[in-house]
Design a protein around this motif. Sequence first.
Motif, mmCIF file in Angstrom:
data_model
loop_
_atom_site.group_PDB
_atom_site.id
_atom_site.type_symbol
_atom_site.label_atom_id
_atom_site.label_comp_id
_atom_site.label_asym_id
_atom_site.label_seq_id
_atom_site.Cartn_x
_atom_site.Cartn_y
_atom_site.Cartn_z
ATOM 1 N N ARG A 38 -22.481 -72.685 -40.638
ATOM 2 C CA ARG A 38 -23.465 -73.079 -41.654
ATOM 3 C C ARG A 38 -24.025 -74.472 -41.340
ATOM 4 O O ARG A 38 -25.225 -74.696 -41.430
ATOM 5 C CB ARG A 38 -22.829 -73.085 -43.041
ATOM 6 C CG ARG A 38 -23.780 -73.551 -44.153
ATOM 7 C CD ARG A 38 -23.155 -73.470 -45.531
ATOM 8 N NE ARG A 38 -22.532 -72.215 -45.801
ATOM 9 C CZ ARG A 38 -23.161 -71.085 -46.093
ATOM 10 N NH1 ARG A 38 -24.460 -71.085 -46.168
ATOM 11 N NH2 ARG A 38 -22.497 -69.971 -46.307
ATOM 12 N N LEU A 39 -23.137 -75.411 -40.966
ATOM 13 C CA LEU A 39 -23.595 -76.759 -40.643
ATOM 14 C C LEU A 39 -24.568 -76.756 -39.471
ATOM 15 O O LEU A 39 -25.480 -77.575 -39.407
ATOM 16 C CB LEU A 39 -22.406 -77.668 -40.320
ATOM 17 C CG LEU A 39 -21.480 -78.016 -41.478
ATOM 18 C CD1 LEU A 39 -20.274 -78.805 -40.977
ATOM 19 C CD2 LEU A 39 -22.218 -78.796 -42.540
ATOM 20 N N MET A 40 -24.368 -75.832 -38.541
ATOM 21 C CA MET A 40 -25.232 -75.745 -37.357
ATOM 22 C C MET A 40 -26.439 -74.847 -37.612
ATOM 23 O O MET A 40 -27.122 -74.435 -36.684
ATOM 24 C CB MET A 40 -24.428 -75.214 -36.173
ATOM 25 C CG MET A 40 -23.282 -76.115 -35.762
ATOM 26 S SD MET A 40 -23.814 -77.654 -35.024
ATOM 27 C CE MET A 40 -24.351 -77.072 -33.430
ATOM 28 N N ASN A 41 -26.672 -74.555 -38.896
ATOM 29 C CA ASN A 41 -27.846 -73.790 -39.327
ATOM 30 C C ASN A 41 -27.852 -72.358 -38.785
ATOM 31 O O ASN A 41 -28.906 -71.778 -38.560
ATOM 32 C CB ASN A 41 -29.132 -74.516 -38.940
ATOM 33 C CG ASN A 41 -30.214 -74.345 -39.970
ATOM 34 O OD1 ASN A 41 -29.964 -73.828 -41.053
ATOM 35 N ND2 ASN A 41 -31.405 -74.775 -39.634
ATOM 36 N N LYS A 42 -26.694 -71.789 -38.522
ATOM 37 C CA LYS A 42 -26.554 -70.392 -38.101
ATOM 38 C C LYS A 42 -25.449 -69.736 -38.938
ATOM 39 O O LYS A 42 -24.422 -69.273 -38.412
ATOM 40 C CB LYS A 42 -26.181 -70.309 -36.610
ATOM 41 C CG LYS A 42 -27.287 -70.673 -35.670
ATOM 42 C CD LYS A 42 -28.322 -69.596 -35.673
ATOM 43 C CE LYS A 42 -29.414 -69.887 -34.670
ATOM 44 N NZ LYS A 42 -30.431 -68.854 -34.649
ATOM 45 N N PRO A 43 -25.629 -69.703 -40.264
ATOM 46 C CA PRO A 43 -24.549 -69.167 -41.112
ATOM 47 C C PRO A 43 -24.305 -67.689 -40.864
ATOM 48 O O PRO A 43 -25.207 -66.949 -40.491
ATOM 49 C CB PRO A 43 -25.068 -69.416 -42.526
ATOM 50 C CG PRO A 43 -26.534 -69.531 -42.396
ATOM 51 C CD PRO A 43 -26.794 -70.093 -41.032
ATOM 52 N N ILE A 44 -23.062 -67.299 -41.069
ATOM 53 C CA ILE A 44 -22.642 -65.906 -40.972
ATOM 54 C C ILE A 44 -22.146 -65.506 -42.351
ATOM 55 O O ILE A 44 -21.289 -66.166 -42.919
ATOM 56 C CB ILE A 44 -21.512 -65.719 -39.947
ATOM 57 C CG1 ILE A 44 -21.982 -66.105 -38.555
ATOM 58 C CG2 ILE A 44 -20.977 -64.293 -39.979
ATOM 59 C CD1 ILE A 44 -20.882 -66.135 -37.514
ATOM 60 N N SER A 45 -22.686 -64.427 -42.864
ATOM 61 C CA SER A 45 -22.264 -63.962 -44.176
ATOM 62 C C SER A 45 -21.342 -62.762 -44.024
ATOM 63 O O SER A 45 -21.767 -61.704 -43.556
ATOM 64 C CB SER A 45 -23.472 -63.578 -45.028
ATOM 65 O OG SER A 45 -23.037 -62.957 -46.209
ATOM 66 N N LEU A 46 -20.090 -62.923 -44.410
ATOM 67 C CA LEU A 46 -19.162 -61.785 -44.358
ATOM 68 C C LEU A 46 -19.517 -60.759 -45.423
ATOM 69 O O LEU A 46 -19.281 -59.566 -45.246
ATOM 70 C CB LEU A 46 -17.732 -62.273 -44.550
ATOM 71 C CG LEU A 46 -17.193 -63.188 -43.447
ATOM 72 C CD1 LEU A 46 -15.770 -63.608 -43.766
ATOM 73 C CD2 LEU A 46 -17.260 -62.524 -42.095
ATOM 74 N N LEU A 47 -20.095 -61.208 -46.545
ATOM 75 C CA LEU A 47 -20.496 -60.276 -47.605
ATOM 76 C C LEU A 47 -21.592 -59.348 -47.109
ATOM 77 O O LEU A 47 -21.542 -58.140 -47.329
ATOM 78 C CB LEU A 47 -20.968 -61.042 -48.840
ATOM 79 C CG LEU A 47 -19.904 -61.845 -49.572
ATOM 80 C CD1 LEU A 47 -20.521 -62.660 -50.693
ATOM 81 C CD2 LEU A 47 -18.832 -60.918 -50.113
#
Length: 183
Positions: free
Chosen positions: A162-171
């Motif tokens: 998220r900090l590196m602007n590439k968040p991963i959403s497990l939901l």
Amino acid sequence: MLLDVICVSFLVALIRGGRIKELPKFYKVGLLIGSLVLQACAAFFPSLSGIFISISYVLILGFFLFNRQFEDMRIFMVGWFLNALAIWSNRGKMPIDLEQAKRLPYDLEPVINGTNFKHSVLTESSNLPFLTDVIYMPSIIPRVISIGDIFIMLGAFLLVQRLMNKPISLLQLREGKSYATKS
């Protein structure tokens, strides 16, 4: 403890094309700072370490609670809460399996003689032994971890993404949608 996990997380984020453009706004950062200060105090005052560590876990759980809108913070919170249960039920110290710990390249004498500010030896009288440090993890920095630590490492990985602007959403991944979310 998490230095190698954080470094690998940044490397993965860089490979995925991530860059730090803007930091997310976290609420109640003072709770996080207070927690870190109390953990440092525990190292300098080992006789009161159980109290410092226990209060420190309350503060950081509060920080996670105020920032629970971020999915990775909720994963952090689960891990931290599991570790907190083990620590609170064992007088402010996380019990560690001595047989697993003997595989580590560290001096275990402070743990064995009870002067370590954060860990104690896992015995039959330890509470919630399944939540204590019983899993040997050979990695860049070998360690003995708990179930809660696994959640914390996953939360750290997702937070760095998220900090590196590439968040991963497990939901979204669970729902069959694209795992990458746009921030």
